[in-house]
Scaffold this motif. Structure first.
Motif, PDB file in Angstrom:
ATOM      1  N   ARG A 136       2.250 -30.076 -13.269  1.00 22.97           N
ATOM      2  CA  ARG A 136       3.424 -31.385 -13.434  1.00 22.97           C
ATOM      3  C   ARG A 136       2.974 -32.157 -14.211  1.00 22.97           C
ATOM      4  N   ALA A 137       1.584 -33.172 -13.816  1.00 22.80           N
ATOM      5  CA  ALA A 137       1.308 -34.603 -14.167  1.00 22.80           C
ATOM      6  C   ALA A 137       1.411 -34.462 -15.669  1.00 22.80           C
ATOM      7  N   LEU A 138       0.370 -32.760 -16.196  1.00 21.97           N
ATOM      8  CA  LEU A 138       0.244 -33.197 -17.630  1.00 21.97           C
ATOM      9  C   LEU A 138       1.919 -32.646 -18.936  1.00 21.97           C
ATOM     10  N   ALA A 139       2.809 -31.817 -17.810  1.00 27.48           N
ATOM     11  CA  ALA A 139       3.574 -31.392 -18.306  1.00 27.48           C
ATOM     12  C   ALA A 139       4.698 -32.821 -18.504  1.00 27.48           C
ATOM     13  N   THR A 140       4.263 -33.794 -18.267  1.00 29.40           N
ATOM     14  CA  THR A 140       5.549 -35.284 -17.764  1.00 29.40           C
ATOM     15  C   THR A 140       5.182 -36.252 -18.757  1.00 29.40           C
ATOM     16  N   ARG A 141       3.467 -36.317 -18.608  1.00 31.92           N
ATOM     17  CA  ARG A 141       2.965 -37.184 -19.758  1.00 31.92           C
ATOM     18  C   ARG A 141       2.114 -36.805 -20.420  1.00 31.92           C
ATOM     19  N   PRO A 142       3.042 -36.692 -21.834  1.00 26.58           N
ATOM     20  CA  PRO A 142       1.633 -36.259 -22.606  1.00 26.58           C
ATOM     21  C   PRO A 142       0.514 -37.526 -23.036  1.00 26.58           C
ATOM     22  N   GLN A 143       0.172 -38.224 -22.967  1.00 28.01           N
ATOM     23  CA  GLN A 143      -1.036 -39.003 -22.528  1.00 28.01           C
ATOM     24  C   GLN A 143      -2.679 -38.611 -21.719  1.00 28.01           C
ATOM     25  N   LEU A 144      -1.608 -37.913 -20.530  1.00 30.16           N
ATOM     26  CA  LEU A 144      -2.191 -38.108 -19.698  1.00 30.16           C
ATOM     27  C   LEU A 144      -3.878 -36.836 -19.957  1.00 30.16           C
ATOM     28  N   HIS A 145      -4.669 -36.934 -19.071  1.00 30.13           N
ATOM     29  CA  HIS A 145      -6.158 -36.448 -19.634  1.00 30.13           C
ATOM     30  C   HIS A 145      -6.281 -35.782 -17.527  1.00 30.13           C
ATOM     31  N   ALA A 146      -6.471 -34.563 -17.600  1.00 26.22           N
ATOM     32  CA  ALA A 146      -6.630 -33.926 -15.816  1.00 26.22           C
ATOM     33  C   ALA A 146      -8.021 -32.708 -15.934  1.00 26.22           C
ATOM     34  N   GLU A 147      -8.514 -33.196 -14.677  1.00 30.46           N
ATOM     35  CA  GLU A 147      -9.474 -31.790 -14.224  1.00 30.46           C
ATOM     36  C   GLU A 147      -9.407 -31.516 -12.800  1.00 30.46           C
ATOM     37  N   GLY A 148      -9.158 -30.037 -13.215  1.00 29.98           N
ATOM     38  CA  GLY A 148      -9.376 -29.646 -11.151  1.00 29.98           C
ATOM     39  C   GLY A 148     -11.121 -28.932 -11.056  1.00 29.98           C
ATOM     40  N   VAL A 149     -11.000 -29.301  -9.906  1.00 34.68           N
ATOM     41  CA  VAL A 149     -12.094 -28.903  -8.717  1.00 34.68           C
ATOM     42  C   VAL A 149     -11.348 -27.699  -7.707  1.00 34.68           C
ATOM     43  N   ASP A 150     -11.906 -26.239  -7.597  1.00 32.98           N
ATOM     44  CA  ASP A 150     -11.753 -25.646  -7.045  1.00 32.98           C
ATOM     45  C   ASP A 150     -13.009 -24.965  -7.037  1.00 32.98           C
ATOM     46  N   ILE A 151     -13.354 -24.321  -5.821  1.00 32.02           N
ATOM     47  CA  ILE A 151     -14.317 -22.680  -5.498  1.00 32.02           C
ATOM     48  C   ILE A 151     -13.712 -21.192  -5.537  1.00 32.02           C
ATOM     49  N   SER A 152     -12.213 -21.021  -5.903  1.00 36.68           N
ATOM     50  CA  SER A 152     -11.463 -19.472  -6.467  1.00 36.68           C
ATOM     51  C   SER A 152     -11.477 -19.587  -7.022  1.00 36.68           C
ATOM     52  N   GLU A 153     -11.686 -18.436  -8.060  1.00 38.13           N
ATOM     53  CA  GLU A 153     -12.246 -18.013  -9.260  1.00 38.13           C
ATOM     54  C   GLU A 153     -10.603 -17.699  -9.637  1.00 38.13           C
ATOM     55  N   GLU A 154      -9.752 -16.703  -8.554  1.00 39.30           N
ATOM     56  CA  GLU A 154      -8.228 -16.371  -8.937  1.00 39.30           C
ATOM     57  C   GLU A 154      -8.030 -17.434  -9.167  1.00 39.30           C
ATOM     58  N   ALA A 155      -7.954 -18.714  -8.439  1.00 41.09           N
ATOM     59  CA  ALA A 155      -7.035 -19.928  -8.339  1.00 41.09           C
ATOM     60  C   ALA A 155      -7.309 -20.923  -9.525  1.00 41.09           C
ATOM     61  N   LEU A 156      -8.369 -20.839 -10.152  1.00 37.59           N
ATOM     62  CA  LEU A 156      -9.235 -21.488 -11.273  1.00 37.59           C
ATOM     63  C   LEU A 156      -7.748 -20.232 -12.477  1.00 37.59           C
ATOM     64  N   ALA A 157      -7.978 -18.970 -12.590  1.00 38.80           N
ATOM     65  CA  ALA A 157      -7.223 -18.152 -13.678  1.00 38.80           C
ATOM     66  C   ALA A 157      -6.330 -18.303 -13.531  1.00 38.80           C
ATOM     67  N   GLN A 158      -5.253 -18.531 -12.571  1.00 38.08           N
ATOM     68  CA  GLN A 158      -4.349 -18.961 -12.288  1.00 38.08           C
ATOM     69  C   GLN A 158      -4.257 -20.137 -13.191  1.00 38.08           C
ATOM     70  N   ALA A 159      -4.455 -20.911 -12.835  1.00 38.10           N
ATOM     71  CA  ALA A 159      -4.041 -22.570 -13.778  1.00 38.10           C
ATOM     72  C   ALA A 159      -4.278 -21.984 -15.077  1.00 38.10           C
ATOM     73  N   ARG A 160      -5.425 -22.077 -15.451  1.00 37.96           N
ATOM     74  CA  ARG A 160      -5.474 -21.340 -16.650  1.00 37.96           C
ATOM     75  C   ARG A 160      -4.556 -20.796 -17.646  1.00 37.96           C
ATOM     76  N   SER A 161      -4.042 -19.520 -16.826  1.00 36.18           N
ATOM     77  CA  SER A 161      -3.224 -18.885 -17.227  1.00 36.18           C
ATOM     78  C   SER A 161      -1.878 -20.155 -17.325  1.00 36.18           C
ATOM     79  N   ALA A 162      -1.356 -20.911 -16.517  1.00 33.77           N
ATOM     80  CA  ALA A 162      -0.232 -21.883 -16.539  1.00 33.77           C
ATOM     81  C   ALA A 162      -0.674 -22.312 -17.550  1.00 33.77           C
ATOM     82  N   ALA A 163      -1.835 -23.377 -17.510  1.00 31.40           N
ATOM     83  CA  ALA A 163      -1.704 -23.739 -18.814  1.00 31.40           C
ATOM     84  C   ALA A 163      -1.501 -23.595 -20.634  1.00 31.40           C
ATOM     85  N   ASP A 164      -2.019 -22.597 -20.387  1.00 31.55           N
ATOM     86  CA  ASP A 164      -1.776 -22.144 -21.702  1.00 31.55           C
ATOM     87  C   ASP A 164      -0.004 -21.842 -21.959  1.00 31.55           C
TER      88      ASP A 164
END
Length: 245
Positions: free
Chosen positions: A53-81
């Motif tokens: 949400r932050a990235l979608a509304t702020r084109p100059q913003l850069h973000a990093e996320g940390v989580d132990i769940s590969e399934e959740a991170l895969a979901q995040a990667r897919s949505a970002a793509d």
């Protein structure tokens, strides 16, 4: 069906994994990232909903996320793509308390994930280690709106009332610069969405081997909410700055 799979299905129809609606999420992000070009870190990012949400509304913003769940991170990667945001998002699979970055962040997020650090103040201690001078922390956690029953404390944890929660944050060296207390509608919408989504999945997949378990879990969790903690538990999100930078 493990807890991660249950959580993914339960949150399918809610915008965020916390009792906040779209307007509240957007308003908190505006307070947390007022310039629009911040470096943002989410400790316990799950599927990356806040970061996307932050990235979608702020084109100059850069973000990093940390989580132990590969399934959740895969979901995040897919949505970002899908949203064309992948070039500004970096994801790390590791325990949030073990994450180390060579660069600080202007905004550190941890909403509904303080359990990963052992509570509110340990989460703030972790955030402090990643925060740039003048940066902000956006943190969300539960509190007791009324005196809870022993059953509610055993079920959800040993929270305090909101005034005491804020006092502890201030005593820890932070100054609230904005905040939001989830409304009754936000709290109820979240619970209805979670257990309704899980129940709907079970009814839509009657032949799935996990269908009966999912329906039973949805019924149990809905009953726990209505009978044990609906009238006592609340959720507060705070935007904080360090009192002495």
């Amino acid at each position: 069906m493990n807890s991660e799979q249950i959580s993914r299905i339960a949150h399918a129809d809610h915008p965020i994994k916390a009792p906040l609606d779209d307007a509240s999420v957007n308003r908190l992000l505006e307070r947390g990232a007022p310039r629009g070009d911040e470096r943002v870190l989410d400790l316990g990012c799950g599927g990356g909903e806040w970061l996307l949400r932050a990235l979608a509304t702020r084109p100059q913003l850069h973000a990093e996320g940390v989580d132990i769940s590969e399934e959740a991170l895969a979901q995040a990667r897919s949505a970002a793509d899908r949203l064309g945001l992948q070039e500004r998002l970096v994801l790390h699979r590791r325990a949030a308390e073990e994450f180390v970055s060579p660069q600080p962040f202007d905004l550190v997020l941890s909403v509904g994930a303080t359990h990963a650090f052992g509570g509110l103040l340990p989460t703030l201690a972790a955030a402090r280690g990643h925060l740039a001078p003048g940066g902000r922390v956006l943190i969300g956690d539960g509190f007791w709106d009324r005196t809870p029953s022993p059953e509610a404390i055993e079920m959800l944890g040993d929270f305090t009332d909101m005034a005491t929660t804020v006092d502890r944050v201030v005593a820890d060296g932070w100054t609230p610069v904005s905040g939001h207390v989830s409304t009754r509608r936000e709290l109820d919408d979240y619970e209805w969405a979670c257990w309704g989504s899980l129940a709907s999945w079970a009814l839509d997949h009657p032949d799935h081997p996990d269908s009966a378990q999912a329906l039973e879990t949805a019924s149990l969790r809905r009953s726990e909410w209505l009978r044990v903690y609906r009238d006592t538990w609340g959720f507060v999100s705070l935007v904080l700055r360090r009192t002495a930078d």
